[in-house]
Every structure is written in C-alpha cells, then in structure tokens.
Design a protein around this motif. Structure first.
Motif, PDB file in Angstrom:
ATOM      1  N   CYS A   1       0.838  -1.206   0.000  1.00 18.60           N
ATOM      2  CA  CYS A   1       0.000   0.000   0.000  1.00 18.60           C
ATOM      3  C   CYS A   1       0.869   1.251   0.000  1.00 18.60           C
ATOM      4  O   CYS A   1       0.602   2.211  -0.728  1.00 18.60           O
ATOM      5  CB  CYS A   1      -0.927   0.001   1.219  1.00 18.60           C
ATOM      6  SG  CYS A   1      -2.153  -1.329   1.237  1.00 18.60           S
ATOM      7  N   PHE A   2       1.916   1.233   0.798  1.00 19.35           N
ATOM      8  CA  PHE A   2       2.812   2.383   0.857  1.00 19.35           C
ATOM      9  C   PHE A   2       3.604   2.542  -0.431  1.00 19.35           C
ATOM     10  O   PHE A   2       4.011   3.656  -0.778  1.00 19.35           O
ATOM     11  CB  PHE A   2       3.752   2.245   2.056  1.00 19.35           C
ATOM     12  CG  PHE A   2       3.200   2.823   3.326  1.00 19.35           C
ATOM     13  CD1 PHE A   2       3.833   3.868   3.967  1.00 19.35           C
ATOM     14  CD2 PHE A   2       2.035   2.315   3.882  1.00 19.35           C
ATOM     15  CE1 PHE A   2       3.322   4.402   5.142  1.00 19.35           C
ATOM     16  CE2 PHE A   2       1.514   2.836   5.044  1.00 19.35           C
ATOM     17  CZ  PHE A   2       2.156   3.897   5.683  1.00 19.35           C
ATOM     18  N   ALA A   3       3.844   1.439  -1.139  1.00 23.79           N
ATOM     19  CA  ALA A   3       4.542   1.535  -2.423  1.00 23.79           C
ATOM     20  C   ALA A   3       3.693   2.307  -3.429  1.00 23.79           C
ATOM     21  O   ALA A   3       4.209   3.124  -4.201  1.00 23.79           O
ATOM     22  CB  ALA A   3       4.864   0.145  -2.957  1.00 23.79           C
ATOM     23  N   GLU A   4       2.376   2.041  -3.430  1.00 23.49           N
ATOM     24  CA  GLU A   4       1.495   2.808  -4.314  1.00 23.49           C
ATOM     25  C   GLU A   4       1.519   4.283  -3.931  1.00 23.49           C
ATOM     26  O   GLU A   4       1.637   5.163  -4.795  1.00 23.49           O
ATOM     27  CB  GLU A   4       0.063   2.273  -4.245  1.00 23.49           C
ATOM     28  CG  GLU A   4      -0.912   3.108  -5.074  1.00 23.49           C
ATOM     29  CD  GLU A   4      -2.327   2.556  -5.096  1.00 23.49           C
ATOM     30  OE1 GLU A   4      -3.266   3.353  -5.263  1.00 23.49           O
ATOM     31  OE2 GLU A   4      -2.487   1.324  -4.952  1.00 23.49           O
ATOM     32  N   LEU A   5       1.429   4.569  -2.640  1.00 23.07           N
ATOM     33  CA  LEU A   5       1.462   5.956  -2.183  1.00 23.07           C
ATOM     34  C   LEU A   5       2.798   6.614  -2.507  1.00 23.07           C
ATOM     35  O   LEU A   5       2.856   7.770  -2.931  1.00 23.07           O
ATOM     36  CB  LEU A   5       1.203   6.006  -0.673  1.00 23.07           C
ATOM     37  CG  LEU A   5      -0.225   5.698  -0.220  1.00 23.07           C
ATOM     38  CD1 LEU A   5      -0.258   5.423   1.272  1.00 23.07           C
ATOM     39  CD2 LEU A   5      -1.153   6.857  -0.560  1.00 23.07           C
ATOM     40  N   GLY A   6       3.881   5.867  -2.325  1.00 21.79           N
ATOM     41  CA  GLY A   6       5.208   6.429  -2.523  1.00 21.79           C
ATOM     42  C   GLY A   6       5.541   6.741  -3.964  1.00 21.79           C
ATOM     43  O   GLY A   6       6.302   7.667  -4.246  1.00 21.79           O
ATOM     44  N   THR A   7       4.997   5.961  -4.894  1.00 22.63           N
ATOM     45  CA  THR A   7       5.238   6.236  -6.315  1.00 22.63           C
ATOM     46  C   THR A   7       4.213   7.208  -6.889  1.00 22.63           C
ATOM     47  O   THR A   7       4.436   7.786  -7.944  1.00 22.63           O
ATOM     48  CB  THR A   7       5.215   4.927  -7.128  1.00 22.63           C
ATOM     49  OG1 THR A   7       4.001   4.205  -6.849  1.00 22.63           O
ATOM     50  CG2 THR A   7       6.403   4.050  -6.774  1.00 22.63           C
ATOM     51  N   MET A   8       3.091   7.388  -6.186  1.00 22.47           N
ATOM     52  CA  MET A   8       2.071   8.343  -6.613  1.00 22.47           C
ATOM     53  C   MET A   8       2.403   9.746  -6.095  1.00 22.47           C
ATOM     54  O   MET A   8       2.230  10.736  -6.792  1.00 22.47           O
ATOM     55  CB  MET A   8       0.700   7.890  -6.091  1.00 22.47           C
ATOM     56  CG  MET A   8      -0.461   8.822  -6.428  1.00 22.47           C
ATOM     57  SD  MET A   8      -2.043   8.148  -5.891  1.00 22.47           S
ATOM     58  CE  MET A   8      -1.871   8.182  -4.111  1.00 22.47           C
ATOM     59  N   ILE A   9       2.912   9.811  -4.869  1.00 22.49           N
ATOM     60  CA  ILE A   9       3.286  11.076  -4.244  1.00 22.49           C
ATOM     61  C   ILE A   9       4.761  10.962  -3.868  1.00 22.49           C
ATOM     62  O   ILE A   9       5.096  10.380  -2.835  1.00 22.49           O
ATOM     63  CB  ILE A   9       2.425  11.358  -3.001  1.00 22.49           C
ATOM     64  CG1 ILE A   9       0.940  11.354  -3.358  1.00 22.49           C
ATOM     65  CG2 ILE A   9       2.816  12.685  -2.362  1.00 22.49           C
ATOM     66  CD1 ILE A   9       0.004  11.444  -2.180  1.00 22.49           C
ATOM     67  N   THR A  10       5.633  11.479  -4.706  1.00 21.30           N
ATOM     68  CA  THR A  10       7.067  11.210  -4.561  1.00 21.30           C
ATOM     69  C   THR A  10       7.797  12.247  -3.713  1.00 21.30           C
ATOM     70  O   THR A  10       8.911  12.644  -4.022  1.00 21.30           O
ATOM     71  CB  THR A  10       7.734  11.112  -5.942  1.00 21.30           C
ATOM     72  OG1 THR A  10       7.506  12.354  -6.651  1.00 21.30           O
ATOM     73  CG2 THR A  10       7.183   9.964  -6.743  1.00 21.30           C
ATOM     74  N   LYS A  11       7.169  12.692  -2.651  1.00 20.25           N
ATOM     75  CA  LYS A  11       7.835  13.567  -1.700  1.00 20.25           C
ATOM     76  C   LYS A  11       8.343  12.742  -0.527  1.00 20.25           C
ATOM     77  O   LYS A  11       7.709  11.772  -0.122  1.00 20.25           O
ATOM     78  CB  LYS A  11       6.876  14.642  -1.171  1.00 20.25           C
ATOM     79  CG  LYS A  11       6.646  15.807  -2.117  1.00 20.25           C
ATOM     80  CD  LYS A  11       5.808  16.880  -1.423  1.00 20.25           C
ATOM     81  CE  LYS A  11       5.645  18.111  -2.299  1.00 20.25           C
ATOM     82  NZ  LYS A  11       4.859  19.165  -1.623  1.00 20.25           N
ATOM     83  N   SER A  12       9.500  13.166   0.011  1.00 18.07           N
ATOM     84  CA  SER A  12       9.981  12.536   1.229  1.00 18.07           C
ATOM     85  C   SER A  12       9.040  12.863   2.380  1.00 18.07           C
ATOM     86  O   SER A  12       8.281  13.828   2.336  1.00 18.07           O
ATOM     87  CB  SER A  12      11.396  13.016   1.557  1.00 18.07           C
ATOM     88  OG  SER A  12      12.348  12.407   0.735  1.00 18.07           O
ATOM     89  N   GLY A  13       9.138  12.067   3.442  1.00 18.94           N
ATOM     90  CA  GLY A  13       8.333  12.339   4.623  1.00 18.94           C
ATOM     91  C   GLY A  13       7.326  11.257   4.945  1.00 18.94           C
ATOM     92  O   GLY A  13       6.545  11.399   5.872  1.00 18.94           O
ATOM     93  N   GLY A  14       7.325  10.155   4.163  1.00 15.86           N
ATOM     94  CA  GLY A  14       6.458   9.036   4.482  1.00 15.86           C
ATOM     95  C   GLY A  14       4.994   9.407   4.535  1.00 15.86           C
ATOM     96  O   GLY A  14       4.437   9.959   3.584  1.00 15.86           O
TER      97      GLY A  14
END
Length: 486
Positions: free
Chosen positions: A81-94
């Motif tokens: 789930c976080f991989a989808e979020l991380g590649t959709m919103i590519t800002k640092s900060g989790g």
C-alpha cells in the motif's frame, strides 16, 4: 483561461517532488542501499526480544510461528500500500504528504507532531536501549548491567548515529550497508545452526505444537503487538523517496525483496530457537539469542551478543536516517520550526532535523522502561498506519487523475485498515493502561499547537521563533533549502 488538462498536470505536480534543483537532497540511495535500509531497520532489537513476548501470549510453539508469519504478511501488505502511495506522491516524509493530500493539513500535522515526539524518538530510544543492554551484557555475566551504564551507552549510541547521519548522506548509507552485512552474519549463524540441528533430528519441541493453546482476542492482539514491533520499519523507504534513484522501479523492488526476506529469516530463527529450547525454557531465558549461543556455539558464544549489538546499531541508524527526513519535510511545509527544514551548507544533509530528533530520543532514554515505550509506540504507530492506508482508499475516489506506477488491489488497503483498527482498540479493551490515555491526549493536544502556531500564526510566536532561527542558522552553518548550493 487554462485548459483542463493543463490544470490537471499542474495539480498533479503540486504533490510531486517539484522543488527547484538547488533544493533537492542528494540522490545517493540505490536499490541495494534501499533493501539494506528496509532489512537493516526491521531486523534490529525486535527479533531478539519479541520471541519471548509472542510465545507468552500464544502459550504454544505452533500458534507462535503462525503469529510470526501473519505479522510478516501484514507488513508486506502494508508496504505494498505504501509503495502505491510512494510512487504516486514522490515527496519525502512518508505518511506526512499522503495524509496532507488525502485529508488535509490537520491530520498531516498531527502525524508530524506524533512522529516527532512519540513514534520515531521512542522507537530510536527502544532500539538504542536494547543495543546498550546487549553490548554491556558480556561485561556483567550472571547479573543485570547497572541502569546507569545502560543509559549512558544508549545515549552515546544516539550521539554517534546522529553525528554520522548529520555529516553525510553517503556516510549514513555506507554505515547502513556495513551493519546490515554484519547483522546478516548473526542471522545466518542462528538459521544455519537451527537447520543443522533440525536435520539431526532435534524436532521434539515441535511435537504436539498446538497443545496447551489458550488464545483470546486480547492475547492475539498483544502477540501481534510484540511481533509487529519486530517488523516495524517496513515503511521506512518511503521517507527518503527524494534521495532514491529511480524510485518508481527501486521502491517496489526493495519492498518485494526486503520484507519477504525478513519474514523468512524471522520464522527460521524462531524454528532455530525451538530446536534447542522448549517453550518453558524460552520463556525463562533472559536473552533468547544469548541462550541459543551458549547451547550451540560454545566456546564461541561471545559472537552472539557482539553481532546482536551490530544488529541493533544498524536498526537505529536506519531509523535516524529516515526519521530526520520526516522532520525536514514538516519544517519545509511550515508545520514545525522553519530551521528544521534547513540544509547544511557543507554536507547537504538536513542536519538540524537530525540533531533535533537525536535530542528528543535522548530524553526518552531517561525513564528507560522498554515495555511501556513499546506499548506507547505501537498504539500511536498503528493509529496512523491505518489512517494513512485509509487515505489510499479515499484517494482512489477523490484523486483518480493521479498517475499510479504501482496499483494494489483495493481489498488489500481495506484489509490493512481493518486490522489497524483492531490493533489500536484490542489492547485498550483487553488490558487498559494509562500510557494509551496519555498517548491519545498528547496526540490531540497537537491540534492546539496547530491552530496557535500554524493556522493563525500569531505575531508573538513569530517574533520568538525568528531570532532562534537566525542564531541556529549561524551556529550550525545551515541555510534554507532554496539557498543550498548544488
């Protein structure tokens, strides 16, 4: 008037990493370092502390191993789930930018507030205290190391790790790789020894492995709490997406490789423990890995506490490396002191954020109660893990226009959200503790600070913070991100 497609492109850019070139943190983290950050952060003190707690709640070998596997599956689903979020919103900060986009500034601020003062520093403190206990154990054979020695050693570990990460992204990444390699040595020693003993017929402790099981909802939840503490770190790579080379490829690859690797190691390590210890003996052991080493590796059993210390140092370094970026992003967005978003002129690292994080973690080691810190940490962490994954579900409907290089089936975030609700509520219902109430009150108190210092930005608060920022800027040789050299 702008066309609709252009509006959509600009809207999408608004949640991507769109800072000018001079503001960017260095892209120094490749696939190998990404895997090492995941493995290095997850495999820390947990696997050497949690087996006893998981077994005490399941009361039998079979359910204990099932809990470990289930925790690994949950961590993998959450990471996807976080991989989808991380590649959709590519800002640092989790979780911070994900909550900002899904629910707005207040939940995002509360996450920053909670992470800055509860989740990250308490985790860092627990790991460093665990390191201190294992590192000092060989010098106090047969008795508990003095509390003062343990706390001083933990504080020294925090100081060294904070300094390394404030000096260089490359140095912090290198330290991570070295200690990950060291910890994999002790993991391999325990697993291989266990498999050899298993092949020699040491299977007696696995007979009737479900006998005596007395499971309840409360016991299952507490077993999951302890098991998931050992897996915590599954989302760490999302904190440094701006420093990850080719994140669309390397983020999901690092997750897919790293977390199943950790899950397999944890199950095999527990199997190894049970080849030489009965359930009763494991529960009576002061340090499971050390007991295993004494029975299997003597006279070379000294390698176990040494390499366990390496393991915890690697986990602490990974936590510091990623948590500093969370504070950096919160400062950049105006949700924390502006100076926390400044970058070191010499080293191009978010040094003020890392140093501030180290100070808070040092304060946490003063009480030194690892068990209460774990409860405090887990309650807050899974509350926001669940809220973040819920945000993924919400954005499937509210932000359909966003590009999703990786997209998980919708049932996965729904399942993770429901499990998170269970994990937050079950310990309160089964065994209410004051730390849960204190934690909730502290989280909610963040709304007061949000409206006073962020939303309304009272003039007197700005007058107080401005000279502090200027003084720290000169003292630490840091500048705002937009003024940082290339």
């Amino acid at each position: 008037m702008e066309t609709s497609p252009r509006k959509r492109r600009e809207d999408q850019k608004s949640i991507q990493s769109n800072e000018p070139k001079t503001t960017s943190l260095q892209k120094e983290v490749g696939l190998l370092s990404g895997i090492c950050i995941i493995v290095g952060t997850i495999i820390g003190s947990g696997i050497f502390i949690s087996p006893k707690s998981v077994l005490s709640n399941t009361e039998a070998v079979g359910p204990c191993l099932i809990i470990w596997a289930a925790c690994g599956i949950l961590a993998t689903l959450g990471a996807l789930c976080f991989a989808e979020l991380g590649t959709m919103i590519t800002k640092s900060g989790g979780e911070y930018p994900y909550l900002m986009e899904a629910f707005g500034p207040i939940p995002a601020y509360l996450f920053s507030w909670t992470s800055l003062f509860i989740i990250k520093p308490s985790s860092f403190a627990i790991i460093c205290l665990s390191f201190a206990e294992y590192a000092s154990a060989p010098f106090y054979a047969g008795c508990q190391p003095p509390v003062v020695v343990v706390k001083c050693l933990a504080a020294a570990a925090i100081l060294v790790i904070t300094t390394v990460n404030a000096l260089s992204v490359r140095l912090g990444s290198y330290v991570q790789n070295v200690f990950t390699a060291a910890k994999l040595v002790i993991v391999a020693i325990i697993i291989i020894s266990g498999l050899v003993l298993l092949a020699q017929g040491n299977t007696k402790n696995f007979e009737n492995s479900f006998e005596g099981t007395k499971l309840s909802v409360g016991a299952i939840s507490l077993a999951f709490y302890n098991g998931l503490w050992a897996y915590d770190g599954w989302n760490q790579l999302n904190y440094i997406t701006e420093e990850l080379r080719n994140p669309f490829r390397n983020l999901p690859l690092a997750i897919i490789i790293g977390i199943p690797l950790v899950t397999g190691c944890y199950i095999l390590m527990n199997v190894a423990y049970f080849t030489v210890m009965t359930a009763t003996e494991l529960l009576q052991s002061q340090a499971v890995a050390v007991t295993f080493g004494d029975r299997v590796l003597y006279p070379a059993s000294w390698v176990v506490p040494l390499f366990v210390a390496f393991s915890t140092i690697g986990a602490a370094n990974g936590t510091c490396f990623t948590a500093g970026r969370l504070v950096y992003v919160a400062g950049r967005e105006g949700h924390m002191l502006k100076v926390l978003s400044y970058i070191s002129v010499k080293h191009l690292t978010p040094a003020p954020a890392i140093i501030f994080f180290g100070i808070i973690a040092t304060i946490y080691i003063i009480p030194g109660d690892i068990n209460s810190l774990v409860n405090y940490f887990s309650f807050a962490a899974w509350m926001f893990y669940g809220l973040t994954v819920l945000g993924l579900i919400v954005m499937r409907f509210t932000r359909k226009d966003l590009e999703r290089p990786i997209k998980v089936p919708i049932f996965i975030p729904i399942l993770v959200t429901l499990i998170s609700v269970f994990l937050v509520l079950a310990p309160i219902i089964s065994k209410p503790e004051w730390e849960y109430l204190y934690c909730m009150l502290f989280i909610l108190s963040g709304t007061v600070f949000y409206f006073l210092f962020v939303h309304y930005k009272f003039g007197w608060a700005q007058k107080i913070s401005k000279p502090i920022t200027m003084h720290l800027q000169m003292l630490m040789e840091v500048v705002p991100a937009e003024e940082a050299p290339e």
